[in-house]
Design a protein around this motif. Structure first.
Motif, mmCIF file in Angstrom:
data_model
loop_
_atom_site.group_PDB
_atom_site.id
_atom_site.type_symbol
_atom_site.label_atom_id
_atom_site.label_comp_id
_atom_site.label_asym_id
_atom_site.label_seq_id
_atom_site.Cartn_x
_atom_site.Cartn_y
_atom_site.Cartn_z
ATOM 1 N N LEU A 193 -21.921 39.124 -15.366
ATOM 2 C CA LEU A 193 -22.924 38.194 -15.872
ATOM 3 C C LEU A 193 -23.560 37.480 -14.687
ATOM 4 N N GLU A 194 -24.885 37.526 -14.605
ATOM 5 C CA GLU A 194 -25.540 36.797 -13.520
ATOM 6 C C GLU A 194 -25.648 35.336 -13.904
ATOM 7 N N VAL A 195 -25.219 34.467 -13.011
ATOM 8 C CA VAL A 195 -25.253 33.032 -13.301
ATOM 9 C C VAL A 195 -25.954 32.294 -12.164
ATOM 10 N N GLU A 196 -26.345 31.059 -12.463
ATOM 11 C CA GLU A 196 -26.914 30.188 -11.444
ATOM 12 C C GLU A 196 -26.094 28.926 -11.388
ATOM 13 N N THR A 197 -25.554 28.624 -10.227
ATOM 14 C CA THR A 197 -24.760 27.413 -10.064
ATOM 15 C C THR A 197 -25.527 26.464 -9.140
ATOM 16 N N PRO A 198 -25.101 25.222 -9.059
ATOM 17 C CA PRO A 198 -25.918 24.230 -8.336
ATOM 18 C C PRO A 198 -26.157 24.596 -6.870
ATOM 19 N N MET A 199 -27.369 24.266 -6.419
ATOM 20 C CA MET A 199 -27.691 24.371 -4.998
ATOM 21 C C MET A 199 -27.449 23.019 -4.322
ATOM 22 N N MET A 200 -27.381 21.953 -5.132
ATOM 23 C CA MET A 200 -27.177 20.607 -4.588
ATOM 24 C C MET A 200 -25.781 20.160 -4.989
ATOM 25 N N HIS A 201 -24.934 19.993 -3.983
ATOM 26 C CA HIS A 201 -23.524 19.706 -4.247
ATOM 27 C C HIS A 201 -23.174 18.294 -3.811
ATOM 28 N N PRO A 202 -22.425 17.571 -4.652
ATOM 29 C CA PRO A 202 -21.922 16.269 -4.186
ATOM 30 C C PRO A 202 -20.880 16.446 -3.087
ATOM 31 N N ILE A 203 -20.110 17.555 -3.155
ATOM 32 C CA ILE A 203 -19.130 17.873 -2.103
ATOM 33 C C ILE A 203 -19.381 19.315 -1.677
ATOM 34 N N PRO A 204 -19.823 19.516 -0.436
ATOM 35 C CA PRO A 204 -20.093 20.891 -0.024
ATOM 36 C C PRO A 204 -18.775 21.624 0.182
ATOM 37 N N GLY A 205 -18.643 22.826 -0.371
ATOM 38 C CA GLY A 205 -17.366 23.519 -0.246
ATOM 39 C C GLY A 205 -17.519 25.024 -0.301
ATOM 40 N N GLY A 206 -16.371 25.704 -0.160
ATOM 41 C CA GLY A 206 -16.350 27.154 -0.286
ATOM 42 C C GLY A 206 -16.559 27.883 1.018
ATOM 43 N N ALA A 207 -16.793 27.146 2.095
ATOM 44 C CA ALA A 207 -16.974 27.784 3.396
ATOM 45 C C ALA A 207 -16.748 26.740 4.477
ATOM 46 N N THR A 208 -16.597 27.221 5.678
ATOM 47 C CA THR A 208 -16.454 26.331 6.822
ATOM 48 C C THR A 208 -17.799 26.280 7.514
ATOM 49 N N ALA A 209 -18.550 25.204 7.286
ATOM 50 C CA ALA A 209 -19.910 25.144 7.841
ATOM 51 C C ALA A 209 -20.445 23.738 7.729
ATOM 52 N N LYS A 210 -21.471 23.453 8.532
ATOM 53 C CA LYS A 210 -22.116 22.138 8.479
ATOM 54 C C LYS A 210 -23.241 22.175 7.446
ATOM 55 N N LEU A 223 -26.683 14.150 -1.543
ATOM 56 C CA LEU A 223 -26.262 15.458 -2.016
ATOM 57 C C LEU A 223 -26.369 16.423 -0.842
ATOM 58 N N TYR A 224 -25.603 17.513 -0.937
ATOM 59 C CA TYR A 224 -25.606 18.501 0.136
ATOM 60 C C TYR A 224 -26.165 19.814 -0.393
ATOM 61 N N LEU A 225 -27.034 20.429 0.374
ATOM 62 C CA LEU A 225 -27.469 21.784 0.016
ATOM 63 C C LEU A 225 -26.255 22.678 0.181
ATOM 64 N N ARG A 226 -26.055 23.572 -0.746
ATOM 65 C CA ARG A 226 -24.785 24.275 -0.777
ATOM 66 C C ARG A 226 -24.575 25.190 0.427
ATOM 67 N N ILE A 227 -23.336 25.255 0.888
ATOM 68 C CA ILE A 227 -22.987 26.194 1.954
ATOM 69 C C ILE A 227 -22.395 27.460 1.367
ATOM 70 N N GLU A 246 -23.668 35.830 -8.446
ATOM 71 C CA GLU A 246 -24.857 35.043 -8.163
ATOM 72 C C GLU A 246 -25.467 35.573 -6.879
ATOM 73 N N ILE A 247 -26.790 35.746 -6.903
ATOM 74 C CA ILE A 247 -27.524 36.109 -5.687
ATOM 75 C C ILE A 247 -28.479 34.966 -5.434
ATOM 76 N N ASN A 248 -28.234 34.225 -4.371
ATOM 77 C CA ASN A 248 -29.077 33.057 -4.143
ATOM 78 C C ASN A 248 -28.903 32.546 -2.721
ATOM 79 N N ARG A 249 -29.631 31.489 -2.421
ATOM 80 C CA ARG A 249 -29.642 30.983 -1.071
ATOM 81 C C ARG A 249 -28.438 30.091 -0.776
ATOM 82 N N ASN A 250 -27.897 30.219 0.419
ATOM 83 C CA ASN A 250 -26.972 29.254 0.995
ATOM 84 C C ASN A 250 -27.681 28.601 2.176
#
Length: 495
Positions: A193-210, A223-227, A246-250
Motif C-alpha cells: 500500500l502506498e502511503v504518505e507520512t509527514p514531511m514535517m516532524h516534531p522529532i526528526p528520526g529514523g536516520a543519523t543526520a542533521k 518542526l523539522y523537515l524529515r530525514i 513511500e516514495i518521497n523526499r528526505n
RNA sequence: GAGCCGGUAGCUCAGUCGGUAGAGCAUCGCCCUUUUAAGGCGAGGGCCCUGGGUUCGAGUCCCAGCCGGCUCACCA
C-alpha cells in the motif's frame, strides 16, 4: 546596445508586427493530432516513393530549433519533447497570412503545422506544410546550435534552457519517471500500500543526520523537515498494515556533492512477517526486472564499467568480504593490535583511539566498497553500526542486515527491524547520552514511537533505496545534479 | 569546511611578453523555393564576475570577495 536587449527588442518588434497583422502571438488551444516520436516510428523507414504514394497527412506542434531560410521558402526543424522533425514551408503552399508569419519566425518560437510527409532530395523525412499556426513567441535567443548549452551552472539554474538545447537530457528525466512508475507498480502488484507520512516532524528520526528546522506560526513550535520516514512507516505496521511503501523526499542539512543533494528521493518499504533474506530476493527481482522493462536489458554500462544485474547477485558477509579482499584471518578482527597492524600494512589511515568496530568499518569502507562494482549484498553487519536492526539468533554480535552495493556505491540498506520496545528504548537512551555528550547527529528519543512499539509490532523487514542514485546508475549519469531537475545551488545574484 | 581549476558578446570559445577587445554561431540589412553546422555580400553588438592594488598603461600581474566545477571530509 546590450546584445541580449537588442535581440529581445527585435523579437518584440516581430511580435507586434504579428499582432498588427491579426495573428495572436500567444495563442490558445491547438489540436495536436500527431507526436513526432510516433510519426518517426510509423513512417521513419518508408521510402520517398512510398511516402509520395501514401500522402500521409499529419499535424504536429513544437518549438523551432533550427531555421534555414531560402528566400520564399524555409526549413524549420520542430522539437516535440526529445524528438525533432523537419518541416518545409513554401510560400506557394501557404495563405498570405501564413507567409507573413513565416517571415517573422525566430528560433525558439512555438508553431503548429499541418501537411504531408515526404522525403527531401537529401532523403530527410519532412512535413510539407500546408497550414501554419503561430503558437507562442520566444523573446530570448536559444543557445548556439552546434555546441548547445554546456555551461553547467546555466544548465542547472535554467533547466528549461538545458532541456531545449540538449534533448538527451529530456530522456534522462523520462527514464527517471518510468523507473519510479515501475517501482510503484512492482510494489502495488505485490500487495504493498502506498502511503504518505509527514514531511514535517516534531522529532526528526529514523536516520543519523542533521535536519532542517522550520517554524509553525499558529502552533508556535519548531518542526523539522524529515530525514527519514522510517519511524512513521513502522507505526503503520503496528497499526496493522502488512505491506507499506513511500516514495518521497528526505531532507538532510549536510554537504552537497555529486552524490548528495539536500533534498533527495527515497523509497522505503516495510513487510510484516518477513526478514532481510526475503528482501534480498525482492530487491534482486525488483531492480533486475525494472532494468529489463525500462532499459530493455539487465546489463548496463555505468561510466565505463559493465554491470550485470542478472540475478542472482553475490551475497558476501561483511566479515568474510573484509578478510577475503585483504587476505586477513577472520580471527584477528577481535584483536585491536592486529587490526591496527593490518590497517597500517594496507595503508588505510585510521584513528588508533577509535573503538575497534569503527576501525574495522573504516577498513571495510576503504578496501571493500570500491571493489563492489557488480551488484553485491553485503550481509550480517556488526551490531555496533546497526542500532535499529534485529540481532542474528545464531550470533548476537551480528545483525540481520544487508546493504546492496552497485558500482562501488551503496544503493540499498535493509534489515529485519528491531521490534522489542524495551531494547529500542535502551538504544534510544544510549543515543540520547551520546547527544548530550555533544554528538548532534545522534538519535533523539521519540516517546510516541516507543509507545507504538509497546502496542506490539509484528516481525518486520524494512528497506530504503536511494532513488536518485539508482537513476544515476540507470541513466549512466556521473552526478546527482544530472538526475534531479532543479538541484540545489546558491541563489543567483540579482543584478 | 579545505585544496585544485574556471568565470571574456545571447551561446561556444581565442586573447602571445602588460600596449586600441577577437572568431564562429545567433542578431540586423540585401540575395536565394529541397537545406540540414545551407551559402554569398554587408552591419551592429562588451560592467572582460565584483572590489581594491601595482603600473604611464591591466582581460592579462598581485590581494580580497562572489559564483560554479572537481577532489577530500560528513552522509544516502
Amino acid at each position: 546596445m546590450d546584445e541580449l536587449h537588442e535581440q529581445r527588442q527585435q523579437r518584440i518588434k516581430k511580435l507586434e508586427y504579428l499582432r498588427r497583422a491579426g495573428v495572436q502571438p500567444y495563442g490558445g488551444r491547438f489540436e495536436v493530432k500527431d507526436r513526432v516520436s510516433h510519426l518517426v516510428q510509423l513512417h521513419g523507414q518508408k521510402s520517398k516513393e512510398h511516402l509520395e504514394q501514401e500522402r500521409i497527412s499529419c499535424t504536429i506542434a513544437g518549438r523551432i530549433v533550427a531555421l534555414r531560410r531560402f528566400g520564399k521558402a524555409c526549413f524549420a526543424v520542430l522539437q516535440d519533447g526529445a524528438d525533432r522533425l523537419q518541416t518545409y514551408l513554401k510560400k506557394d503552399l501557404l495563405t498570405e497570412q501564413a507567409s507573413l508569419i513565416m517571415d517573422q519566425l525566430d528560433l525558439g518560437d512555438w508553431i503548429g503545422v499541418s501537411g504531408i510527409l515526404f522525403r527531401t532530395k537529401t532523403n530527410e523525412l519532412t512535413i510539407e506544410v500546408h497550414r501554419l499556426t503561430f503558437l507562442s513567441k520566444a523573446l530570448r535567443p536559444l543557445p548556439e546550435k552546434w555546441h548547445g548549452l554546456t555551461d553547467v551552472e546555466t544548465r542547472y539554474r535554467q533547466r528549461y534552457v538545458d532541456l531545449i538545447a540538449n534533448p538527451h537530457i529530456h530522456q534522462i528525466f523520462v527514464t527517471r519517471s518510468r523507473v519510479i512508475a515501475a517501482i510503484r507498480s512492482f510494489l502495488v502488484e505485490r500487495g504493498f500500500l502506498e502511503v504518505e507520512t509527514p514531511m514535517m516532524h516534531p522529532i526528526p528520526g529514523g536516520a543519523t543526520a542533521k535536519p532542517f528546522v522550520t517554524h509553525h506560526n499558529a502552533l508556535n513550535i519548531d518542526l523539522y523537515l524529515r530525514i527519514a520516514p522510517e519511524l512513521y512507516l513502522k507505526r503503520l505496521i503496528v497499526g496493522g498494515f502488512r505491506r507499506v511503501f513511500e516514495i518521497n523526499r528526505n531532507f538532510r542539512n549536510e554537504g552537497i556533492s555529486t552524490i548528495h543533494n539536500p533534498e533527495f528521493t527515497m523509497l522505503e518499504f516495510y513487510v510484516a512477517y518477513a526478514d532481510y533474506q526475503d528482501l534480498i530476493a525482492l530487491t534482486e527481482e525488483m531492480l533486475s526486472s525494472i532494468a529489463q522493462a525500462i532499459l530493455g536489458t539487465s546489463i548496463i554500462n555505468y561510466q565505463g564499467t559493465t554491470i550485470d544485474l542478472t540475478p542472482p547477485w553475490r551475497r558476501w558477509s561483511y566479515r568474510q568480504a573484509l578478510c577475503e579482499v585483504n587476505g586477513l584471518d577472520p580471527s584477528i578482527l577481535q584483536n585491536r593490535a592486529e587490526v591496527l597492524a593490518a590497517a597500517q600494512r594496507l595503508k588505510v589511515p585510521v584513528d588508533p583511539q577509535a573503538p575497534l568496530f569503527k576501525i574495522v568499518n573504516d577498513l571495510f569502507e576503504e578496501t571493500v566498497e570500491p571493489n563492489l562494482q557488480q551488484p553485491t549484498f553485503i550481509t550480517d553487519y556488526p551490531i555496533e553500526i546497526s542500532p535499529l536492526a534485529r540481532r542474528k539468533d545464531a550470533d548476537p554480535s551480528l545483525t540481520e542486515r544487508f546493504e546492496l552495493y552497485i558500482a562501488g556505491r551503496e544503493i540499498a540498506n535493509a534489515f529485519s527491524e528491531l521490534n522489542d520496545p524495551l531494547d529500542q528504548r535502551e538504544r534510544f537512551e544510549q543515543q540520547a547520552a551520546q547527544r548530550n555528550a555533544g554528538d548532534e547527529d545522534a538519535h533523539r528519543i521519540d516517546e510516541d514511537f516507543l509507545r507504538a512499539l509497546e502496542f506490539g509490532m509484528p516481525p518486520t523487514a524494512g528497506e530504503g533505496i536511494g532513488i536518485d542514485r539508482l537513476i544515476m546508475l540507470f541513466t549512466n549519469q556521473p552526478s546527482i545534479r544530472d538526475v534531479v531537475l532543479f538541484p540545489q545551488l546558491r541563489p543567483e545574484k540579482q543584478s
